[in-house]
Design a protein around this motif. Sequence first.
Motif, PDB file in Angstrom:
ATOM      1  N   VAL A  47       0.858  -1.189   0.000  1.00  8.84           N
ATOM      2  CA  VAL A  47       0.000   0.000   0.000  1.00  8.84           C
ATOM      3  C   VAL A  47       0.897   1.243   0.000  1.00  8.84           C
ATOM      4  CG1 VAL A  47      -1.692   1.320   1.339  1.00  8.84           C
ATOM      5  CG2 VAL A  47      -1.947  -1.162   1.103  1.00  8.84           C
ATOM      6  N   LEU A 107      -9.264   6.916  -0.547  1.00  6.53           N
ATOM      7  CA  LEU A 107      -8.013   7.026   0.213  1.00  6.53           C
ATOM      8  C   LEU A 107      -6.933   7.602  -0.700  1.00  6.53           C
ATOM      9  CD1 LEU A 107      -7.952   3.501   1.945  1.00  6.53           C
ATOM     10  CD2 LEU A 107      -8.568   5.689   2.988  1.00  6.53           C
ATOM     11  N   SER A 115     -11.271 -10.129  -4.789  1.00  6.69           N
ATOM     12  CA  SER A 115     -11.617 -11.533  -4.975  1.00  6.69           C
ATOM     13  C   SER A 115     -12.978 -11.636  -5.679  1.00  6.69           C
ATOM     14  CB  SER A 115     -11.639 -12.243  -3.627  1.00  6.69           C
ATOM     15  OG  SER A 115     -12.429 -11.526  -2.707  1.00  6.69           O
ATOM     16  N   ALA A 132      -7.627   0.717   7.479  1.00  6.69           N
ATOM     17  CA  ALA A 132      -7.618  -0.220   6.355  1.00  6.69           C
ATOM     18  C   ALA A 132      -9.026  -0.767   6.173  1.00  6.69           C
ATOM     19  CB  ALA A 132      -6.639  -1.352   6.612  1.00  6.69           C
TER      20      ALA A 132
END
Length: 320
Positions: free
Chosen positions: A91, A106, A134, A214
């Motif tokens: 990140v 973000l 996913s 997060a």
Amino acid sequence: MISTSELDIAAKYIKEGKLVAFPTETVYGLGANALNPLAVAKIFELKERPSFDPLIVHIASIDDLYLLTENTDGNVIRLAEKFWPGPLTIVLPKSKLVPDIVTSGLNTVGIRMPDNDIALKLIRAANCPIAAPSANKFGQLSPVSAEHVKKQLSNVDYVLDGGNTSVGIESTIVSIEGNVCTLLRPGVITIADIENALPDTFIYSSEKPEKLIAPGLLKSHYSPVKPLYILDKQVSHFPESSGFIVHEKKDFIPKESRIVYTSQTFNHLEIAANLFSALHAMEDDEHIKQIFIEPVPEVGLGIAIMDRIKKAAYKYQQNN
Ligand code: AMP
Ligand code: MG
């Protein structure tokens, strides 16, 4: 194996702003052109994923990092060279090119190079970074085969079938700011692996990752649609129609029960690789009403395995 024509179709779809599910070494991803906000919006729609949960952007060469981030300092390159292609997401502060929808607003973006030939060929043929979470409905089990993808996302534009994935659980996620590297999600690349790669860096791993900034690191995630309980070895009576997921031969499980082994020898790599397949098999078995899964000690790769098991079982625990 995937044919050239299948790859061509998939790449054409990505270029046209459509969605393609594809294998990586961790789990199957639901991909869109990361630089096309409308295409990325379709991922959130199809997955029913909340807009606060940012996506990981997949690249096919370390050079693509320079497109997506302005931070390519020594530590970043060290990690990328050591672990890419592989199951590590880094990140970093995002460049202007990355649309806000990818990062849920973000100012950082998660980037990784997957270790899967089909994924790398797709990214190269589409000629753009591919944003891909996913390929499952939000909160449900991650897919580790093309069949798992079709079960949950029957109306995806295209699925590249690369067979079963090899690693089986999602990538390790770290963020890097100067000399501090923070573990955001455990995976098969462990804290010890990161420490070895960055000996002079402070590695921070929170006991409570949900307190970190997060989004998406939720307490409940990766859940099967029927109750899942962590197996308590002291208990010897189980309700009827129970299914058991264990990691080595066991003698205390009722003989008539359905048992799925992730491993015969408690091998952590095998457990990780087979964990989601075992949960899918129990979810699909109409005779099973509840699932019991054996815990593993929380050391090394066991930390990542228990992270997935606890999140999968979270909503079925009492008193939460
Ligand atoms: P998935 O691909 O479904 O495993 O989800 C990707 C996960 O990566 C998200 O749920 C976040 O937890 C994490 N992630 C992605 N981008 C960022 C970011 N910029 N900052 C923190 N976490 C991120
Ligand atoms: Mg996911």
